[in-house]
Design a protein around this motif. Sequence first.
Motif, PDB file in Angstrom:
ATOM      1  N   VAL A 126      49.717  36.902  19.323  1.00 57.68           N
ATOM      2  CA  VAL A 126      50.020  38.263  19.780  1.00 57.68           C
ATOM      3  C   VAL A 126      49.702  38.406  21.259  1.00 57.68           C
ATOM      4  O   VAL A 126      50.473  38.976  22.032  1.00 57.68           O
ATOM      5  N   ASP A 127      48.558  37.877  21.665  1.00 59.23           N
ATOM      6  CA  ASP A 127      48.190  37.933  23.087  1.00 59.23           C
ATOM      7  C   ASP A 127      49.220  37.212  23.944  1.00 59.23           C
ATOM      8  O   ASP A 127      49.629  37.711  25.000  1.00 59.23           O
ATOM      9  N   SER A 128      49.638  36.048  23.491  1.00 63.83           N
ATOM     10  CA  SER A 128      50.625  35.275  24.236  1.00 63.83           C
ATOM     11  C   SER A 128      51.957  36.012  24.301  1.00 63.83           C
ATOM     12  O   SER A 128      52.594  36.086  25.368  1.00 63.83           O
ATOM     13  N   MET A 129      52.379  36.581  23.174  1.00 61.67           N
ATOM     14  CA  MET A 129      53.641  37.320  23.138  1.00 61.67           C
ATOM     15  C   MET A 129      53.580  38.562  24.024  1.00 61.67           C
ATOM     16  O   MET A 129      54.550  38.898  24.725  1.00 61.67           O
ATOM     17  N   THR A 130      52.454  39.258  24.002  1.00 59.08           N
ATOM     18  CA  THR A 130      52.302  40.448  24.846  1.00 59.08           C
ATOM     19  C   THR A 130      52.413  40.074  26.313  1.00 59.08           C
ATOM     20  O   THR A 130      53.119  40.741  27.090  1.00 59.08           O
ATOM     21  N   ARG A 131      51.739  39.012  26.697  1.00 57.77           N
ATOM     22  CA  ARG A 131      51.787  38.563  28.090  1.00 57.77           C
ATOM     23  C   ARG A 131      53.219  38.207  28.499  1.00 57.77           C
ATOM     24  O   ARG A 131      53.696  38.634  29.573  1.00 57.77           O
ATOM     25  N   ASP A 132      53.920  37.471  27.657  1.00 59.67           N
ATOM     26  CA  ASP A 132      55.291  37.069  27.980  1.00 59.67           C
ATOM     27  C   ASP A 132      56.225  38.277  28.044  1.00 59.67           C
ATOM     28  O   ASP A 132      57.113  38.345  28.908  1.00 59.67           O
ATOM     29  N   THR A 133      56.035  39.227  27.126  1.00 59.51           N
ATOM     30  CA  THR A 133      56.909  40.396  27.086  1.00 59.51           C
ATOM     31  C   THR A 133      56.683  41.299  28.296  1.00 59.51           C
ATOM     32  O   THR A 133      57.636  41.827  28.879  1.00 59.51           O
ATOM     33  N   VAL A 134      55.427  41.465  28.691  1.00 61.93           N
ATOM     34  CA  VAL A 134      55.121  42.267  29.884  1.00 61.93           C
ATOM     35  C   VAL A 134      55.693  41.593  31.130  1.00 61.93           C
ATOM     36  O   VAL A 134      56.258  42.258  32.014  1.00 61.93           O
ATOM     37  N   THR A 135      55.582  40.273  31.202  1.00 62.00           N
ATOM     38  CA  THR A 135      56.164  39.538  32.326  1.00 62.00           C
ATOM     39  C   THR A 135      57.672  39.728  32.370  1.00 62.00           C
ATOM     40  O   THR A 135      58.258  39.932  33.450  1.00 62.00           O
ATOM     41  N   SER A 136      58.311  39.678  31.216  1.00 59.03           N
ATOM     42  CA  SER A 136      59.755  39.897  31.138  1.00 59.03           C
ATOM     43  C   SER A 136      60.124  41.308  31.588  1.00 59.03           C
ATOM     44  O   SER A 136      61.106  41.502  32.321  1.00 59.03           O
ATOM     45  N   LEU A 137      59.330  42.290  31.179  1.00 60.82           N
ATOM     46  CA  LEU A 137      59.598  43.678  31.579  1.00 60.82           C
ATOM     47  C   LEU A 137      59.506  43.827  33.087  1.00 60.82           C
ATOM     48  O   LEU A 137      60.363  44.472  33.722  1.00 60.82           O
ATOM     49  N   ASN A 138      58.482  43.248  33.702  1.00 64.62           N
ATOM     50  CA  ASN A 138      58.340  43.342  35.155  1.00 64.62           C
ATOM     51  C   ASN A 138      59.498  42.662  35.878  1.00 64.62           C
ATOM     52  O   ASN A 138      59.964  43.141  36.920  1.00 64.62           O
ATOM     53  N   SER A 139      59.974  41.557  35.313  1.00 65.61           N
ATOM     54  CA  SER A 139      61.125  40.873  35.900  1.00 65.61           C
ATOM     55  C   SER A 139      62.380  41.735  35.806  1.00 65.61           C
ATOM     56  O   SER A 139      63.167  41.823  36.760  1.00 65.61           O
ATOM     57  N   LEU A 140      62.553  42.402  34.670  1.00 62.83           N
ATOM     58  CA  LEU A 140      63.731  43.256  34.479  1.00 62.83           C
ATOM     59  C   LEU A 140      63.703  44.462  35.410  1.00 62.83           C
ATOM     60  O   LEU A 140      64.735  44.852  35.971  1.00 62.83           O
ATOM     61  N   THR A 141      62.535  45.082  35.570  1.00 63.10           N
ATOM     62  CA  THR A 141      62.461  46.244  36.463  1.00 63.10           C
ATOM     63  C   THR A 141      62.696  45.832  37.916  1.00 63.10           C
ATOM     64  O   THR A 141      63.327  46.573  38.678  1.00 63.10           O
ATOM     65  N   ASP A 142      62.214  44.648  38.311  1.00 59.51           N
ATOM     66  CA  ASP A 142      62.497  44.142  39.664  1.00 59.51           C
ATOM     67  C   ASP A 142      63.995  43.928  39.856  1.00 59.51           C
ATOM     68  O   ASP A 142      64.553  44.259  40.908  1.00 59.51           O
ATOM     69  N   THR A 143      64.630  43.377  38.828  1.00 65.40           N
ATOM     70  CA  THR A 143      66.081  43.142  38.897  1.00 65.40           C
ATOM     71  C   THR A 143      66.834  44.457  39.036  1.00 65.40           C
ATOM     72  O   THR A 143      67.772  44.575  39.839  1.00 65.40           O
TER      73      THR A 143
END
Length: 449
Positions: free
Chosen positions: A159-176
């Motif tokens: 869960v911790d790993s998935m949360t970290r990856d999902t938050v990273t993905s969200l930040n990448s999407l908002t930057d895009t």
Amino acid sequence: MSDMLAIGASGLRAYQLALNTVSENIANAGSAGYSRRTTNIKEVASIGAVSSQSTGSGEGAAVIGVSRAGDMFKQAAVLSSGSDLAKTSASVTWLDRINSSLGGSALGTRLSSFFTASTTLAGDPTSTAARATMLEAAGGVADAFTQTGTSLDQVSADVDSMTRDTVTSLNSLTDTLAKINQGIGRTPDGSAGKAALLDQRDQVLEQISAVTDISVTYDQAGRASVQAGGSGGPKLVDGNFAATVGYARNSSGTIAFNVLSGADQHAMTPVGGALAGIADGAQRIADARNQLQGIAQQFVSDMNGAQAQGRDLDNNSGSAIFAIDTSAGTAQVSTVMTDPRGIAAAAVGGGQRDNSNLASFAALRTSGNYENAVVDMTTVNASALAQRKSVADAQTTIHSNAVTARDSLSGVDLDTEAVDLMRFQQAYAATSHVIQVARDTIQTILDIR
């Protein structure tokens, strides 16, 4: 004749662009996120000798822009339904992992086998075979507790790993999205480039909504501003600027999200999207670990306490059967007794054939409620999983219907494009003929002697 040439030339240019647009639609009929384009052609009217067009091109036709099919309300329905579905799907994933952890080691069955072996030993307290069977069953219980706890610990780490990856993905999407907004602001309205950027904007918004529920507003140029949750939530994207999302998990297992925008930090509480499902799953995993740890500690304490009250086959005080290491993880139980003769079947002063102390094990089976506690924990989780799967099925249908409704308006219909292709081909050929007639007429005039 020059007017006729100008009219024909304007039509030729307009229908060439219209054919390009239709060709683009046909080529991208299967492209995900592509919205159908339409070339907008209008008459160039003239008042007296002055054309209404700033170019002064004379009478004829002119392209005023390329429009993009779409409906903001249908797009909003896709975002909302996609966010709901993503939350439920993420929740189903973690509930299924918990369900596998709780059922994989057959803990309830191992507990029942242990108490059954205790009852069998009560029938012949001196039986070495019955004692060996009970000790072996004790080892089975310890292994089941340990395996279940280790599995839940792994799910928690995942869960911790998935949360970290999902938050990273969200930040990448908002930057895009912020970069797309920047491009939208620089691109002229009505251009094919603007339409392509708007397609990219909507695709990124759909991906963001699958991560967290969002509220979206658009400015006149088409740039999207995004807030997490409702209109009162923290801003994730504001024009060309994107905030940064972070997360933390406390000792109780609760995940908290925050949005860092410059020097300001705001709490973010997703109620939709994968982050909401992950947060729900994290809390359920933490609850399951706490419940299992409680059952394991109570079981070990009760069994060892019952042992201490009796006498073993050699009339020694009963020693501990189990041990639990609270520092090694969840429900890390082991057997510390190696000799079956050490099982304290007799009460103090009862003798070798006395089985009075085994009644304590039977009484604790009822009062401790260990088996039922494990069954209840498993049943509650399985029930929640079944319910979420049912909801996911319904939400899948809702989301599919929303996508279909949007695509029926913005998607490419090849039959319609085929008709437009023939229509513009004929118009292009006709305007080419107009130009040819004008040239022939001018040549005829020039040939007059």
